[in-house]
Design a protein around this motif. Structure first.
Motif, mmCIF file in Angstrom:
data_model
loop_
_atom_site.group_PDB
_atom_site.id
_atom_site.type_symbol
_atom_site.label_atom_id
_atom_site.label_comp_id
_atom_site.label_asym_id
_atom_site.label_seq_id
_atom_site.Cartn_x
_atom_site.Cartn_y
_atom_site.Cartn_z
ATOM 1 N N ASN A 55 0.827 -1.207 0.000
ATOM 2 C CA ASN A 55 0.000 0.000 0.000
ATOM 3 C C ASN A 55 0.867 1.265 0.000
ATOM 4 N N LYS A 56 2.047 1.177 0.578
ATOM 5 C CA LYS A 56 2.966 2.319 0.621
ATOM 6 C C LYS A 56 3.603 2.594 -0.737
ATOM 7 N N CYS A 57 3.404 1.682 -1.700
ATOM 8 C CA CYS A 57 4.034 1.799 -3.015
ATOM 9 C C CYS A 57 3.112 2.411 -4.063
ATOM 10 N N ARG A 58 2.003 2.954 -3.639
ATOM 11 C CA ARG A 58 1.075 3.570 -4.595
ATOM 12 C C ARG A 58 1.745 4.765 -5.259
ATOM 13 N N PRO A 59 1.494 4.949 -6.558
ATOM 14 C CA PRO A 59 2.057 6.125 -7.226
ATOM 15 C C PRO A 59 1.435 7.416 -6.674
ATOM 16 N N VAL A 60 2.250 8.429 -6.599
ATOM 17 C CA VAL A 60 1.779 9.735 -6.147
ATOM 18 C C VAL A 60 1.388 10.526 -7.391
ATOM 19 N N GLY A 61 0.216 11.098 -7.358
ATOM 20 C CA GLY A 61 -0.240 11.857 -8.526
ATOM 21 C C GLY A 61 -1.474 12.667 -8.191
ATOM 22 N N LEU A 62 -2.292 12.864 -9.190
ATOM 23 C CA LEU A 62 -3.481 13.686 -9.019
ATOM 24 C C LEU A 62 -4.598 12.995 -8.253
ATOM 25 N N GLY A 63 -4.562 11.688 -8.187
ATOM 26 C CA GLY A 63 -5.607 10.958 -7.488
ATOM 27 C C GLY A 63 -5.067 9.650 -6.930
ATOM 28 N N ASN A 64 -5.946 8.930 -6.301
ATOM 29 C CA ASN A 64 -5.567 7.630 -5.753
ATOM 30 C C ASN A 64 -5.477 6.613 -6.881
ATOM 31 N N SER A 65 -4.407 5.840 -6.876
ATOM 32 C CA SER A 65 -4.170 4.852 -7.928
ATOM 33 C C SER A 65 -3.986 3.473 -7.319
ATOM 34 N N PRO A 66 -4.285 2.435 -8.097
ATOM 35 C CA PRO A 66 -4.046 1.080 -7.600
ATOM 36 C C PRO A 66 -2.556 0.802 -7.442
ATOM 37 N N ILE A 67 -2.254 -0.222 -6.658
ATOM 38 C CA ILE A 67 -0.871 -0.659 -6.514
ATOM 39 C C ILE A 67 -0.451 -1.255 -7.859
ATOM 40 N N ASP A 89 -4.754 -12.492 -5.692
ATOM 41 C CA ASP A 89 -6.171 -12.121 -5.862
ATOM 42 C C ASP A 89 -6.677 -11.371 -4.638
ATOM 43 N N ALA A 90 -6.285 -11.830 -3.456
ATOM 44 C CA ALA A 90 -6.716 -11.162 -2.225
ATOM 45 C C ALA A 90 -6.152 -9.743 -2.157
ATOM 46 N N ILE A 91 -4.899 -9.571 -2.537
ATOM 47 C CA ILE A 91 -4.294 -8.231 -2.533
ATOM 48 C C ILE A 91 -5.036 -7.321 -3.504
ATOM 49 N N ASP A 92 -5.418 -7.842 -4.670
ATOM 50 C CA ASP A 92 -6.201 -7.045 -5.624
ATOM 51 C C ASP A 92 -7.532 -6.611 -5.014
ATOM 52 N N LYS A 93 -8.206 -7.533 -4.314
ATOM 53 C CA LYS A 93 -9.499 -7.201 -3.693
ATOM 54 C C LYS A 93 -9.325 -6.200 -2.555
ATOM 55 N N LEU A 94 -8.282 -6.375 -1.767
ATOM 56 C CA LEU A 94 -8.004 -5.419 -0.696
ATOM 57 C C LEU A 94 -7.683 -4.052 -1.275
ATOM 58 N N ASP A 95 -6.947 -4.036 -2.377
ATOM 59 C CA ASP A 95 -6.597 -2.785 -3.044
ATOM 60 C C ASP A 95 -7.850 -2.062 -3.525
ATOM 61 N N LEU A 96 -8.791 -2.800 -4.112
ATOM 62 C CA LEU A 96 -10.048 -2.196 -4.561
ATOM 63 C C LEU A 96 -10.833 -1.621 -3.392
ATOM 64 N N ALA A 97 -10.880 -2.354 -2.283
ATOM 65 C CA ALA A 97 -11.600 -1.870 -1.092
ATOM 66 C C ALA A 97 -10.934 -0.618 -0.528
ATOM 67 N N ALA A 98 -9.613 -0.626 -0.472
ATOM 68 C CA ALA A 98 -8.890 0.536 0.038
ATOM 69 C C ALA A 98 -9.094 1.745 -0.872
ATOM 70 N N LEU A 99 -9.012 1.535 -2.182
ATOM 71 C CA LEU A 99 -9.228 2.638 -3.121
ATOM 72 C C LEU A 99 -10.645 3.197 -3.001
ATOM 73 N N ALA A 100 -11.625 2.330 -2.879
ATOM 74 C CA ALA A 100 -13.003 2.797 -2.734
ATOM 75 C C ALA A 100 -13.141 3.671 -1.503
ATOM 76 N N GLU A 101 -12.532 3.277 -0.411
ATOM 77 C CA GLU A 101 -12.621 4.065 0.817
ATOM 78 C C GLU A 101 -11.849 5.378 0.691
ATOM 79 N N MET A 102 -10.666 5.325 0.089
ATOM 80 C CA MET A 102 -9.888 6.556 -0.084
ATOM 81 C C MET A 102 -10.616 7.532 -1.006
ATOM 82 N N ASN A 103 -11.236 7.033 -2.066
ATOM 83 C CA ASN A 103 -11.964 7.895 -2.992
ATOM 84 C C ASN A 103 -13.240 8.425 -2.367
ATOM 85 N N ARG A 104 -13.884 7.636 -1.499
ATOM 86 C CA ARG A 104 -15.098 8.080 -0.828
ATOM 87 C C ARG A 104 -14.818 9.286 0.051
ATOM 88 N N LYS A 105 -13.713 9.276 0.765
ATOM 89 C CA LYS A 105 -13.444 10.359 1.700
ATOM 90 C C LYS A 105 -12.834 11.592 1.037
#
Length: 107
Positions: A55-67, A89-105
């Motif tokens: 999760n710490k390896c996400r690209p920094v940019g204009l918005g939240n991006s997947p790992i 597969d689990a990491i992909d699903k966790l990534d989607l859940a994390a992105l959804a929450e980050m984008n929601r807030k």
């Protein structure tokens, strides 16, 4: 585990006073058992740790991006591990859940 991830990321949501829910719980010295986390199997702890590191390896940019997959490959190579298809597969699903929450807030 996806519900656990979504809940954990929701604790970083800023409230009207500018503090996060996590900061409020810590300031109130509320025991973590009372925070409302969904059930989490101890057998998935290592997978959760892999995800938190990635999760710490996400690209920094204009918005939240997947790992990026390249980061997952580099993570495996640097640690000389091979994640199973289930773990990937689990990491992909966790990534989607994390992105959804980050984008929601951020809306």
């Amino acid at each position: 585990m996806v519900a656990f991830c979504a809940f954990d990321f929701s604790l970083n949501q800023k409230l009207a006073d500018g503090f996060t829910r996590r900061e409020h719980y810590i300031a109130a010295q509320l025991p973590i058992e009372d925070w409302g986390y969904p059930e989490f199997s101890d057998s998935l702890f290592t997978l959760w740790q892999h995800f938190l590191r990635l999760n710490k390896c996400r690209p920094v940019g204009l918005g939240n991006s997947p790992i990026p997959q390249s980061e997952i490959q580099a993570y495996q190579a640097n640690r000389r591990i091979r994640l199973s298809n289930f773990e990937l597969d689990a990491i992909d699903k966790l990534d989607l859940a994390a992105l959804a929450e980050m984008n929601r807030k951020t809306k």
